[in-house]
Scaffold this active site. Structure first.
Site, PDB file in Angstrom:
ATOM      1  N   GLY A 111       0.820  -1.221   0.000  1.00 30.35           N
ATOM      2  CA  GLY A 111       0.000   0.000   0.000  1.00 30.35           C
ATOM      3  C   GLY A 111       0.851   1.268   0.000  1.00 30.35           C
ATOM      4  CB  CYS A 112       3.852   2.256   1.993  1.00 28.64           C
ATOM      5  SG  CYS A 112       3.193   1.886   3.610  1.00 28.64           S
TER       6      CYS A 112
HETATM    7  N1  LIG Z   1      -1.079 -10.779  -4.137  1.00 26.01           N
HETATM    8  C1  LIG Z   1      -1.130  -9.704  -4.928  1.00 26.01           C
HETATM    9  N2  LIG Z   1      -0.947  -9.821  -6.266  1.00 26.01           N
HETATM   10  C2  LIG Z   1      -0.998  -8.762  -7.075  1.00 26.01           C
HETATM   11  N3  LIG Z   1      -1.245  -7.511  -6.655  1.00 26.01           N
HETATM   12  C3  LIG Z   1      -1.436  -7.306  -5.341  1.00 26.01           C
HETATM   13  C4  LIG Z   1      -1.400  -8.390  -4.405  1.00 26.01           C
HETATM   14  N4  LIG Z   1      -1.617  -7.882  -3.154  1.00 26.01           N
HETATM   15  C5  LIG Z   1      -1.782  -6.563  -3.310  1.00 26.01           C
HETATM   16  N5  LIG Z   1      -1.674  -6.200  -4.618  1.00 26.01           N
HETATM   17  C6  LIG Z   1      -1.749  -4.846  -5.152  1.00 26.01           C
HETATM   18  O1  LIG Z   1      -0.965  -4.027  -4.306  1.00 26.01           O
HETATM   19  C7  LIG Z   1      -1.565  -2.754  -4.169  1.00 26.01           C
HETATM   20  C8  LIG Z   1      -1.830  -2.471  -2.702  1.00 26.01           C
HETATM   21  O2  LIG Z   1      -3.028  -3.137  -2.340  1.00 26.01           O
HETATM   22  P1  LIG Z   1      -3.374  -3.681  -0.885  1.00 26.01           P
HETATM   23  O3  LIG Z   1      -4.836  -3.957  -0.893  1.00 26.01           O
HETATM   24  O4  LIG Z   1      -2.431  -4.801  -0.540  1.00 26.01           O
HETATM   25  O5  LIG Z   1      -3.021  -2.397  -0.018  1.00 26.01           O
HETATM   26  P2  LIG Z   1      -2.825  -2.252   1.534  1.00 26.01           P
HETATM   27  O6  LIG Z   1      -3.703  -3.227   2.229  1.00 26.01           O
HETATM   28  O7  LIG Z   1      -3.003  -0.819   1.847  1.00 26.01           O
HETATM   29  O8  LIG Z   1      -1.321  -2.661   1.768  1.00 26.01           O
HETATM   30  P3  LIG Z   1      -0.532  -2.475   3.165  1.00 26.01           P
HETATM   31  O9  LIG Z   1      -0.941  -3.603   4.026  1.00 26.01           O
HETATM   32  O10 LIG Z   1       0.882  -2.525   2.735  1.00 26.01           O
HETATM   33  O11 LIG Z   1      -0.946  -1.175   3.742  1.00 26.01           O
HETATM   34  C9  LIG Z   1      -2.818  -2.766  -5.016  1.00 26.01           C
HETATM   35  O12 LIG Z   1      -2.555  -2.206  -6.289  1.00 26.01           O
HETATM   36  C10 LIG Z   1      -3.148  -4.249  -5.129  1.00 26.01           C
HETATM   37  O13 LIG Z   1      -3.844  -4.522  -6.298  1.00 26.01           O
HETATM   38 MG   LIG Z   2      -2.224   0.225   3.467  1.00 20.59          MG
END
Ligand SMILES: Nc1ncnc2c1ncn2[C@@H]1O[C@H](COP(=O)(O)OP(=O)(O)OP(=O)(O)O)[C@@H](O)[C@H]1O
Ligand SMILES: [Mg+2]
Length: 275
Positions: free
Chosen positions: A211-212
């Site tokens: 996410g970051c």
């Molecule tokens: N297993 C995966 N395969 C492909 N793309 C992914 C995967 N996991 C996350 N992404 C992508 O990574 C980006 C961040 O999404 P995510 O929903 O993981 O954010 P987040 O929950 O805020 O992450 P964090 O926990 O680091 O804060 C998005 O563009 C998502 O589509």
């Molecule tokens: Mg996040």
């Protein structure tokens, strides 16, 4: 090097998320990174083991100092922690970063489950920071809190994105990484409509800091003069490459490879990774 980004957020001692991920990402994409640290965390791939909050006045001093001398072409916020920090950051940006694109990643809970934002900070975020933002990048649990309803389907993502657009932010990228299924669907919603950005899910436990990384990659693109959509497309491609080439470190959810494809991106813009 083109474009300056000020990243305001927490430090991750494991180096996978927070301002460390921001700095690596922004650098890999060919822009300059400055930081204002809101909290120092003792963290690894298994979880957050301690949090030391930086007093709001000192967060303010870091940010205004960087803005006054280095300057910024985009600002990205991550972990803000408390209502007082949200208010401080909103006030300093309203004063010292007028007209600078702002990407707000509304970090609430770490991937390992640790709470990174107090409950009363959510209303401060809505009230004071979102009206300044160019883009809001919630994941599914964060969008549920902000929109006030459960999200289990793409239709419910759409309802939530519509609700978030009424909070005074012109664009929302609702990340679908937390919904199950073989395809990860991110939704980019603006007043002009909704675009679904789909990618096959990469089967891996190494997604610490996705996410970051995504939000700071978008901020780098905006700082470099890209349109929002172009910045989002490049950022997603960069995150995919960084997940696919993760180094496999740690016993839990490991960090990404922020050098993956980055040099090529810095050299030739969108073309290489956006395919
Ligand atoms: N297993 C995966 N395969 C492909 N793309 C992914 C995967 N996991 C996350 N992404 C992508 O990574 C980006 C961040 O999404 P995510 O929903 O993981 O954010 P987040 O929950 O805020 O992450 P964090 O926990 O680091 O804060 C998005 O563009 C998502 O589509
Ligand atoms: Mg996040």
């Amino acid at each position: 090097m083109r474009g300056r980004v000020l990243a305001i957020g927490g430090s991750d001692s494991g180096g996978g998320a927070g301002v460390q991920a921001d700095t690596k990402t922004i650098t890999a994409l060919g822009a300059y990174a400055a930081t204002a640290i809101t909290a120092v965390t003792a963290q690894d791939t298994l979880g957050v083991h301690g949090i030391l909050s930086v007093p709001p006045d000192f967060i303010r001093l870091q940010a205004v100092t960087a803005l006054a001398d280095i300057g910024a072409d985009a600002v990205k916020t991550g972990m803000l922690g408390s209502a007082a920090v949200v208010e401080t950051v909103a006030a300093l940006l309203a004063e010292s970063a007028v007209g600078v694109p702002l990407v707000v990643d509304p970090v609430m809970v770490a991937k390992g489950g640790a709470r990174l934002m107090a409950e009363d900070a959510v209303s401060a975020l809505k009230r004071s920071l979102l009206p300044l933002a160019s883009l809001l990048t919630p994941n599914v649990p964060e969008a549920e809190v902000l929109a006030g309803h459960a999200i289990t389907t793409v239709d419910e993502m759409r309802h939530a994105a519509d609700a978030l657009l009424t909070l005074g932010v012109p664009a929302v990228l609702l990340k679908g990484g937390h919904l199950p299924g073989p395809t990860v669907v991110d939704m980019l919603a603006t007043v002009n409509g909704v675009a679904l950005l789909e990618r096959p899910r990469i089967e891996t436990r190494h997604t610490h800091g996705t996410g970051c990384t995504l939000a700071s990659a978008i901020a780098a693109g905006l700082a470099q003069g890209m349109e929002l959509r172009e910045a989002v497309v490049r950022a997603r491609a960069y995150v995919q490459a960084a997940i696919a080439e993760a180094p496999g470190l740690g016993r839990g959810q490991g960090p990404l490879n922020h050098a993956a494809g980055g040099h090529a991106v810095a050299q030739s813009g969108t073309a290489i990774l956006a395919k």
